[in-house]
Motif scaffolding. Structure first.
Motif, PDB file in Angstrom:
ATOM      1  N   VAL A   1       0.876  -1.172   0.000  1.00  0.00           N
ATOM      2  CA  VAL A   1       0.000   0.000   0.000  1.00  0.00           C
ATOM      3  C   VAL A   1       0.914   1.223   0.000  1.00  0.00           C
ATOM      4  CG1 VAL A   1      -1.826   1.255   1.182  1.00  0.00           C
ATOM      5  CG2 VAL A   1      -1.775  -1.247   1.277  1.00  0.00           C
ATOM      6  N   VAL A   2       0.926   1.955  -1.089  1.00  0.00           N
ATOM      7  CA  VAL A   2       1.763   3.146  -1.210  1.00  0.00           C
ATOM      8  C   VAL A   2       1.008   4.330  -0.609  1.00  0.00           C
ATOM      9  CG1 VAL A   2       2.928   4.716  -2.792  1.00  0.00           C
ATOM     10  CG2 VAL A   2       2.921   2.256  -3.257  1.00  0.00           C
ATOM     11  N   VAL A   3       1.563   4.894   0.458  1.00  0.00           N
ATOM     12  CA  VAL A   3       0.983   6.078   1.094  1.00  0.00           C
ATOM     13  C   VAL A   3       1.878   7.260   0.754  1.00  0.00           C
ATOM     14  CG1 VAL A   3       0.278   7.169   3.243  1.00  0.00           C
ATOM     15  CG2 VAL A   3      -0.006   4.701   2.945  1.00  0.00           C
ATOM     16  N   LEU A   4       1.318   8.244   0.081  1.00  0.00           N
ATOM     17  CA  LEU A   4       2.071   9.416  -0.364  1.00  0.00           C
ATOM     18  C   LEU A   4       1.594  10.632   0.413  1.00  0.00           C
ATOM     19  CD1 LEU A   4       4.003  10.909  -2.246  1.00  0.00           C
ATOM     20  CD2 LEU A   4       2.173  10.973  -3.960  1.00  0.00           C
TER      21      LEU A   4
ATOM     22  N   ILE B   1       6.473  12.414  -5.443  1.00  0.00           N
ATOM     23  CA  ILE B   1       5.572  11.808  -6.427  1.00  0.00           C
ATOM     24  C   ILE B   1       6.354  10.902  -7.370  1.00  0.00           C
ATOM     25  CG2 ILE B   1       4.166  12.352  -8.459  1.00  0.00           C
ATOM     26  CD1 ILE B   1       3.050  14.737  -6.912  1.00  0.00           C
ATOM     27  N   GLY B   2       7.546  11.346  -7.772  1.00  0.00           N
ATOM     28  CA  GLY B   2       8.368  10.508  -8.644  1.00  0.00           C
ATOM     29  C   GLY B   2       8.784   9.210  -7.980  1.00  0.00           C
ATOM     30  N   PHE B   3       9.193   9.280  -6.713  1.00  0.00           N
ATOM     31  CA  PHE B   3       9.592   8.070  -6.000  1.00  0.00           C
ATOM     32  C   PHE B   3       8.398   7.138  -5.782  1.00  0.00           C
ATOM     33  CE2 PHE B   3      13.319  10.594  -4.467  1.00  0.00           C
ATOM     34  CZ  PHE B   3      14.290   9.744  -4.968  1.00  0.00           C
TER      35      PHE B   3
ATOM     36  N   ARG C   1       0.298  10.964 -10.745  1.00  0.00           N
ATOM     37  CA  ARG C   1       0.780  12.140 -11.464  1.00  0.00           C
ATOM     38  C   ARG C   1      -0.222  13.287 -11.457  1.00  0.00           C
ATOM     39  NH1 ARG C   1       6.214  11.891 -11.890  1.00  0.00           N
ATOM     40  NH2 ARG C   1       6.899   9.867 -12.666  1.00  0.00           N
ATOM     41  N   ASP C   2      -1.507  12.974 -11.381  1.00  0.00           N
ATOM     42  CA  ASP C   2      -2.536  14.013 -11.453  1.00  0.00           C
ATOM     43  C   ASP C   2      -2.946  14.548 -10.087  1.00  0.00           C
ATOM     44  OD1 ASP C   2      -2.485  13.618 -14.148  1.00  0.00           O
ATOM     45  OD2 ASP C   2      -4.242  12.299 -14.189  1.00  0.00           O
ATOM     46  N   LEU C   3      -2.174  14.249  -9.054  1.00  0.00           N
ATOM     47  CA  LEU C   3      -2.536  14.738  -7.725  1.00  0.00           C
ATOM     48  C   LEU C   3      -2.424  16.263  -7.683  1.00  0.00           C
ATOM     49  CD1 LEU C   3      -0.770  12.112  -5.445  1.00  0.00           C
ATOM     50  CD2 LEU C   3      -3.225  12.471  -5.683  1.00  0.00           C
ATOM     51  N   PRO C   4      -3.456  16.950  -7.234  1.00  0.00           N
ATOM     52  CA  PRO C   4      -3.406  18.420  -7.200  1.00  0.00           C
ATOM     53  C   PRO C   4      -2.626  18.912  -5.984  1.00  0.00           C
ATOM     54  CG  PRO C   4      -5.498  17.665  -6.333  1.00  0.00           C
ATOM     55  CD  PRO C   4      -4.750  16.422  -6.774  1.00  0.00           C
ATOM     56  N   PRO C   5      -2.067  20.128  -6.050  1.00  0.00           N
ATOM     57  CA  PRO C   5      -1.450  20.716  -4.849  1.00  0.00           C
ATOM     58  C   PRO C   5      -2.502  20.870  -3.753  1.00  0.00           C
ATOM     59  CG  PRO C   5      -0.897  21.959  -6.829  1.00  0.00           C
ATOM     60  CD  PRO C   5      -1.973  21.003  -7.227  1.00  0.00           C
ATOM     61  N   SER C   6      -2.180  20.406  -2.570  1.00  0.00           N
ATOM     62  CA  SER C   6      -3.173  20.376  -1.495  1.00  0.00           C
ATOM     63  C   SER C   6      -2.616  21.052  -0.251  1.00  0.00           C
ATOM     64  CB  SER C   6      -3.568  18.928  -1.161  1.00  0.00           C
ATOM     65  OG  SER C   6      -4.087  18.277  -2.307  1.00  0.00           O
ATOM     66  N   ALA C   7      -3.433  21.899   0.332  1.00  0.00           N
ATOM     67  CA  ALA C   7      -3.066  22.526   1.603  1.00  0.00           C
ATOM     68  C   ALA C   7      -3.429  21.589   2.747  1.00  0.00           C
ATOM     69  CB  ALA C   7      -3.790  23.857   1.762  1.00  0.00           C
ATOM     70  N   ARG C   8      -2.728  21.729   3.836  1.00  0.00           N
ATOM     71  CA  ARG C   8      -2.996  20.895   5.004  1.00  0.00           C
ATOM     72  C   ARG C   8      -4.004  21.619   5.890  1.00  0.00           C
ATOM     73  NH1 ARG C   8       2.893  18.268   6.675  1.00  0.00           N
ATOM     74  NH2 ARG C   8       3.241  17.209   4.683  1.00  0.00           N
ATOM     75  N   TRP C   9      -5.268  21.278   5.685  1.00  0.00           N
ATOM     76  CA  TRP C   9      -6.316  21.964   6.437  1.00  0.00           C
ATOM     77  C   TRP C   9      -6.378  21.486   7.880  1.00  0.00           C
ATOM     78  CZ3 TRP C   9      -7.697  26.025   3.933  1.00  0.00           C
ATOM     79  CH2 TRP C   9      -7.717  26.022   2.539  1.00  0.00           C
TER      80      TRP C   9
END
Length: 412
Positions: A234-237, A250-252, A295-303
């Motif tokens: 299970v890859v957790v990014l 993301i590349g790794f 690859r399509d993950l959007p920039p996300s703020a840590r709410w």
């Protein structure tokens, strides 16, 4: 303290002058020889005072770019020193790496007159916790030379944690190489294929010790195994706020997912940003869909911020350190009894339970508050998954071994 050739010549001249003057009954000759010897003795006293001055003022600082590395990984070491330099002396400083390190280039040494620091590279050969031996300061003037070895605790820091290199997965029908065809018949209790046996080294997993062979050879012997094919990771990014770090992670993560699909039937993806779940893809078999999702993950703020959230184990540890019956002791006891599982940790548990995974690969920059990493690790452990942390080199110093329930830490 070692005399120089000049000092030896002066000593010989003084002794011969005294002996010759005494043999010939020449008082001026004896006095002249005595003056020569007294001069050399005074230079020795001056040298000893300068040596004590260096010992009293010497301060060493050693920095490593990686504190957690894989075996045979390369570490860049920066050595700097500060001391009161006596006039008329040449001082060189040499670093002393421990026996688990190998210096591929020349000896790490620099002249204190020309520079106050040195940068060199070493390779971690042994496994486990490795420290430095200290440093050597060499003092030289026209009359004497000496080597002062500093092995104080502060001169041997920092310690470097060297993780064992992982064994590659051997697929069914793949050759093990010449001379290893019979090793497939040896199966360990965990179901992995035993490749060979070797003597135990610091840093090895004690669970891999083969006690039967240890009893025969009278030496601790471990099994070297190949990982069992077909494991589902299970890859957790964990997406950091910094866009440059995000692209690197993301590349790794994409590379790990692609490699996993070559040896297992599927791979799962859980993308988070701190305490926020961004995307979840369970048991995906198509590499194109997994790579597209990463690859399509959007920039996300840590709410959601946890601000160094106190885990249950931490609360119990603090409670045990407090006097029984004190107000704080009762407060921590009430917190432990009434608190539940945090919502983010519960969300991770539900996600992991929906997969067929057996191990979690957690890619993170480990920047800022890392409480959410502990929640991810505890969620995985609750349902029996192993946790393997993957962090960039510059973040290795921010992770304390034992802070989270993590099986391995690897620098990427």
């Amino acid at each position: 303290m070692q005399p120089s050739p000049l000092s030896r010549a002066i000593l010989a001249a003084g002794i011969l002058t005294v002996i010759g003057g005494g043999a010939m009954g020449s008082m001026p000759g004896v006095v002249a020889g005595s003056v020569i010897l007294l001069f050399l003795f005074s230079r020795a006293i001056i040298f000893q005072k300068a040596e004590n001055q260096v010992i009293g003022t010497f301060h060493l600082k050693r920095e490593c770019d990686n504190h957690i590395v894989r075996q045979y990984g390369t570490i860049t070491v920066t050595l700097s020193a500060d001391l009161d330099l006596p006039d008329g002396y040449l001082i060189s400083i040499r670093d002393m790496p421990g026996p688990g390190f190998e210096v591929p280039d020349n000896h790490p040494e620099f002249d204190f007159r020309d520079a106050t620091d040195l940068t060199y590279r070493i390779q971690a050969r042994a496994r486990g916790s490795i420290s430095f031996f200290g440093a050597t300061v060499e003092m030289v003037n026209r009359f004497f030379s000496t080597a002062i070895i500093f092995t104080r605790p502060e001169d041997c820091m920092p310690e470097v944690q060297v993780q064992p290199r992982g064994s590659r997965v051997v697929l069914e029908g793949e050759s093990l190489g010449y001379g290893e065809s019979t090793s497939r018949r040896l199966i360990s209790p965990s179901g992995t294929v035993v490749r060979s046996f070797r003597e135990y080294m610091p840093g090895d997993d004690p669970r891999q010790i083969d006690w039967k062979i240890t009893a025969k050879t009278k030496r601790l012997t471990i099994r070297e195994v190949y990982a069992q094919a077909g494991e589902i990771p299970v890859v957790v990014l964990d997406i950091p706020p910094d866009s440059g770090l995000a692209e690197q992670l993301i590349g790794f993560a994409a590379g790990a997912a692609e490699d996993s699909l070559k040896t297992s039937h599927s791979v799962s993806l859980l993308a988070i940003a701190g305490g926020n779940v961004i995307r979840f893809l369970p048991d995906e078999r198509q590499a194109s869909r997994v790579l597209a999702a990463i690859r399509d993950l959007p920039p996300s703020a840590r709410w959601n911020q946890f601000y160094h959230y106190l885990s249950e184990n931490d609360a119990r540890r603090v409670k045990l350190s407090l006097p029984a019956g004190s107000p704080l002791h009762r407060w921590y006891d009430a917190v432990i009894q009434n608190r539940g599982i945090p919502s983010f940790e519960a969300e991770c548990i539900r996600a992991f339970a929906r997969t067929k995974g057996t191990a979690v690969l957690l890619f993170t920059a480990a920047d800022g508050d890392t409480s959410h990493l502990g929640m991810v690790a505890r969620a995985a452990k609750r349902i029996g998954l192993s946790v393997h942390l993957r962090i960039p080199a510059h973040s290795a110093a921010s992770i304390r071994p034992g802070a989270f329930p993590i099986d391995t830490i690897e620098v990427i």
